[in-house]
Structure formats: structure tokens, C-alpha cells
Design a protein around this motif. Sequence first.
Motif, mmCIF file in Angstrom:
data_model
loop_
_atom_site.group_PDB
_atom_site.id
_atom_site.type_symbol
_atom_site.label_atom_id
_atom_site.label_comp_id
_atom_site.label_asym_id
_atom_site.label_seq_id
_atom_site.Cartn_x
_atom_site.Cartn_y
_atom_site.Cartn_z
ATOM 1 N N HIS A 41 -8.285 -77.020 -65.576
ATOM 2 C CA HIS A 41 -7.126 -77.296 -66.217
ATOM 3 C C HIS A 41 -7.444 -78.293 -67.666
ATOM 4 C CE1 HIS A 41 -3.019 -78.748 -67.357
ATOM 5 N NE2 HIS A 41 -3.673 -79.989 -67.466
ATOM 6 N N LYS A 239 -0.914 -78.891 -59.595
ATOM 7 C CA LYS A 239 -0.104 -79.017 -60.932
ATOM 8 C C LYS A 239 0.705 -80.164 -61.085
ATOM 9 C CE LYS A 239 0.939 -73.804 -61.007
ATOM 10 N NZ LYS A 239 2.074 -72.784 -60.770
ATOM 11 N N ASN A 242 -2.313 -82.778 -62.292
ATOM 12 C CA ASN A 242 -2.716 -82.542 -63.548
ATOM 13 C C ASN A 242 -1.717 -82.896 -64.721
ATOM 14 O OD1 ASN A 242 -5.143 -81.620 -62.463
ATOM 15 N ND2 ASN A 242 -4.449 -79.496 -62.755
#
Length: 254
Positions: A41, A239, A242
Amino acid sequence: MTEKLRTEGDFTFAEAGEGQAIVVLHGLMGALSNFEHTFSHFPKNGYKVLIPELPLYTLPLIKTNVKNLAKYLHEFIEYKKLNKVVLLGNSLGGHIALYYLKHYPEDVAALVLTGSSGLYEKSMGDSFPKRGNYDYIKQKAEEVFYDPKIATKELVDEIFVTVNDRMKALKTLSIAKSAIRHNMAADIPNMKQPTCLIWGKQDGVTPPEVAEDFHKLLPDSDLFWIDKCGHAAMMETPKEFNQILQDWLSSRNI
């Protein structure tokens, strides 16, 4: 992530991206792959991410402790000519980051802790699976996560092999004892760097009260909770983890 690893000199590590350096520190039973989503990411969002393979089982037994792991990290950061890094650590990795910050504050721009040891070593020690049968190891691995399915057969197999290797078991115990010796409670109030705490609400290894204690002791910290999440938020809710971290770094202009 083994295909992304490379060796230079005394160091084996994964590296991607350009920009502000984030140095990621894995835990005692954690592999570099625990941060696979972090590694994919942040390089797409203006950061350089480096994950050194910590020499947990390659240092001489007498040197297998938090102090020498932090020394290894310092040598790695110097080798890579990094400055003002963001240190991101989970579990033992967070403890190493704290010890590093105590001794090399000039190297660190910010600190990110998730399920970190450093204050509450009883739980950290209890989380190390003892040598035993496979089902016991599987149960202990599953207890790390809110969703036990995160503890895949591959992960359990790896832990099983580690704890049934006599020398690795001795080194695991050596690190656990050194973590107790190097409790950071007295040092943390002197750490001025901005710190992001990301914690699973259902962390049974370093429970929520540990995050609250870090938050109280650190002079400049922000605490973020992730629900339905255990000890390794970057694995279990990548997710959300991050996004929290990216928003926090932006808010701090890091």
C-alpha cells in the motif's frame, strides 16, 4: 514475501517505493509477510517501505535480546543511509522500536505501535507457545486473532517448527526474558516524537488497557481502535489499518 527479499551485506530485507522511509519491525512469532498489505500500500502513496528480517535466531544466544536487536536495526538504518524514519512495530517489533527511540532519538521522525510490547510483558511471555503437540500450537496461534481463521495452516506449521527446534526455543525464551528486563515505562514519558497507536479492541496478547497506558505515558500520541480485531491489526484488518495510518501521517505532515 520471500520472493521480495534481497540480501546486501549482513542484511536481508524487503524494500519498495520512494519518499519518507517507513521501517517495519515484525514480532517474535511474526513473519515479514504479516506486513504484506502495508508493504504493497504505502509505496503507492509516496513512501519508501523497508522491512528488515530481524536476526531472532541467528545471533549468538547470549546476544539474543532486545538491546542487540535494536543495535542491529541501527546498523541497518546506517547502512541504508536513512534519516528521520518512521518506525512501525508490532508486538516485539514495537518494543524494539521503543528501545531504539530511547537510544537514537535523532534518527526517528515518528513512531507507530500496534499490539506493542514494552509495558506489559507478562502477556507477551504467555503468548509464546511452549513446545508441545500440534493442536496446542494451533490453539495458541488462533488466540492471537479475533478471527481464528487468520491462523492458516502455513502459519501454524511455521510456529510449530520454530518452537520444536531446541535452539530456537531457547532464543525465544531469551528474548522474552530480555523484554521483561527492558520494560520501557520509565523511558516513554521522555519520547517526544509523534506516535500513532493502532490497537485491536479484542487484542488478548497486549489488551486494550496496554494501549491506554501507552497513550497516557507518551507525550504526543493518538490512539485509534479497530473493532473485531486482535493482536495483529495489519494482518487482520489491513485496509482499515492502512487507512488509519495514512490519514495520521498526512495529518502530521509526515
